[in-house]
Design a protein around this motif. Structure first.
Motif, mmCIF file in Angstrom:
data_model
loop_
_atom_site.group_PDB
_atom_site.id
_atom_site.type_symbol
_atom_site.label_atom_id
_atom_site.label_comp_id
_atom_site.label_asym_id
_atom_site.label_seq_id
_atom_site.Cartn_x
_atom_site.Cartn_y
_atom_site.Cartn_z
ATOM 1 N N ASN A 18 0.816 -1.214 0.000
ATOM 2 C CA ASN A 18 0.000 0.000 0.000
ATOM 3 C C ASN A 18 0.853 1.269 0.000
ATOM 4 O OD1 ASN A 18 -2.939 -1.084 0.575
ATOM 5 N ND2 ASN A 18 -1.565 -2.218 1.943
ATOM 6 N N GLU A 19 2.088 1.137 -0.474
ATOM 7 C CA GLU A 19 3.016 2.274 -0.407
ATOM 8 C C GLU A 19 2.514 3.488 -1.176
ATOM 9 O OE1 GLU A 19 7.803 3.186 -0.792
ATOM 10 O OE2 GLU A 19 7.017 1.169 -1.144
ATOM 11 N N ASP B 49 0.528 9.306 -0.127
ATOM 12 C CA ASP B 49 -0.400 10.438 -0.141
ATOM 13 C C ASP B 49 -0.286 11.261 1.140
ATOM 14 O OD1 ASP B 49 -1.385 9.751 -2.621
ATOM 15 O OD2 ASP B 49 -3.133 8.682 -1.825
ATOM 16 N N PHE B 50 0.261 10.640 2.183
ATOM 17 C CA PHE B 50 0.383 11.314 3.475
ATOM 18 C C PHE B 50 1.827 11.729 3.776
ATOM 19 C CE2 PHE B 50 -3.102 8.169 3.840
ATOM 20 C CZ PHE B 50 -4.148 9.056 3.967
ATOM 21 N N GLY B 51 2.706 11.608 2.797
ATOM 22 C CA GLY B 51 4.095 12.000 2.997
ATOM 23 C C GLY B 51 5.061 10.925 2.514
ATOM 24 N N VAL B 52 6.332 11.263 2.525
ATOM 25 C CA VAL B 52 7.365 10.322 2.100
ATOM 26 C C VAL B 52 7.392 9.127 3.054
ATOM 27 C CG1 VAL B 52 9.845 9.998 1.721
ATOM 28 C CG2 VAL B 52 8.756 12.174 1.108
ATOM 29 N N VAL B 53 7.453 7.932 2.503
ATOM 30 C CA VAL B 53 7.570 6.725 3.329
ATOM 31 C C VAL B 53 9.054 6.527 3.642
ATOM 32 C CG1 VAL B 53 7.152 4.243 3.479
ATOM 33 C CG2 VAL B 53 5.523 5.723 2.274
ATOM 34 N N ARG B 54 9.442 6.839 4.859
ATOM 35 C CA ARG B 54 10.851 6.801 5.240
ATOM 36 C C ARG B 54 11.200 5.467 5.908
ATOM 37 N NH1 ARG B 54 12.493 11.885 4.361
ATOM 38 N NH2 ARG B 54 10.939 13.553 4.513
ATOM 39 N N GLN C 66 0.111 8.188 8.185
ATOM 40 C CA GLN C 66 0.479 6.910 7.566
ATOM 41 C C GLN C 66 0.189 5.748 8.510
ATOM 42 O OE1 GLN C 66 4.548 7.893 6.795
ATOM 43 N NE2 GLN C 66 4.166 8.511 4.678
ATOM 44 N N ALA C 67 0.564 5.915 9.783
ATOM 45 C CA ALA C 67 0.342 4.851 10.764
ATOM 46 C C ALA C 67 -1.149 4.599 10.956
ATOM 47 C CB ALA C 67 1.003 5.227 12.090
ATOM 48 N N THR C 68 -1.929 5.685 11.024
ATOM 49 C CA THR C 68 -3.376 5.548 11.204
ATOM 50 C C THR C 68 -4.004 4.805 10.035
ATOM 51 O OG1 THR C 68 -3.451 7.613 12.475
ATOM 52 C CG2 THR C 68 -5.529 6.807 11.564
ATOM 53 N N PHE C 69 -3.582 5.157 8.822
ATOM 54 C CA PHE C 69 -4.103 4.479 7.638
ATOM 55 C C PHE C 69 -3.720 3.005 7.641
ATOM 56 C CE2 PHE C 69 -3.324 2.984 3.267
ATOM 57 C CZ PHE C 69 -4.621 3.052 2.763
ATOM 58 N N LEU C 70 -2.466 2.719 7.958
ATOM 59 C CA LEU C 70 -2.013 1.332 7.947
ATOM 60 C C LEU C 70 -2.790 0.481 8.938
ATOM 61 C CD1 LEU C 70 0.094 -0.718 6.865
ATOM 62 C CD2 LEU C 70 1.533 -0.082 8.814
#
Length: 206
Positions: free
Chosen positions: A38-39, A44-49, A74-78
């Protein structure tokens, strides 16, 4: 165990895939797979670091692995993609509280930073406050300020200008540049950056 981390005042708070896996009773590999799958949505919520974690010292081999850093959105979506078990629901609440607490702490530190900037707290006082047990850190930052502002260390100034007090041998312009460098280093220290990070930031634009 802390759930949310940040490095400096200007950096976004984050949690990790490891924490999400541990607190939701999921395997780390499953959480990592969900991130990769789901990267594009997470972006959409920022760079996946991420960071590359080496095997623990003393362990029997093992390969380095990628540890994802996820911001609050990102954490909330995941987490919405995981099975909504009682443990997952409890972790959601705990994570929301942790992000709120960290953001409140950051706001307080930013205010404190501005107050200190106005008061112009001494360079040595800032170092002593943040590194009370270190014997050599003042010398390291002191040399860094000289190197950044003047291109030479205090020792080199002593040798070049035949003086025992490098500060007294500086011109007014050199003194001003040195003071600005010390103030910038002080602010970075108060932001939570370590020596290597500060050194890299100071010389990034040179």
């Amino acid at each position: 165990m802390e759930l949310v981390y940040y490095k400096g005042l200007q950096d976004e708070p984050y949690t990790t895939a490891e924490i999400i896996a541990e607190y939701t009773d999921n395997k780390y590999q499953s959480v990592s797979d969900a991130i990769r799958k789901n990267e594009s949505d997470l972006k959409d919520f920022g760079v996946v670091r991420f960071e590359i974690a080496k095997p623990n010292q003393g362990s029997n081999g093992g390969r380095p692995r990628k540890i994802y850093h996820l911001n609050e959105q990102q954490a909330t979506f995941l987490i919405t993609l995981l099975d909504n078990t009682p443990k997952v629901k409890a972790f959601k609440k705990l994570l929301v509280k942790s992000f709120y607490q960290i953001k409140s702490e950051l706001d307080e530190r930013k205010i404190h930073r501005q107050v200190n900037k106005v008061m112009n707290i001494g360079f040595g006082d800032v170092i002593k406050e943040h590194y009370p047990e270190s014997k050599h850190v003042y010398s390291n930052f002191h040399n860094l300020a000289y190197k950044y502002a003047l291109g030479v260390t205090p020792k080199q100034i002593k040798e070049q200008r035949h003086t025992d007090d490098p500060q007294s041998a500086l011109t007014s312009d050199e003194s001003s540049r040195l003071e600005r460098a010390k103030q910038q280093i002080s602010l970075f220290i108060q932001d939570g950056y370590d020596y290597e990070d500060i050194k890299a930031k100071m010389f990034a634009d040179i």
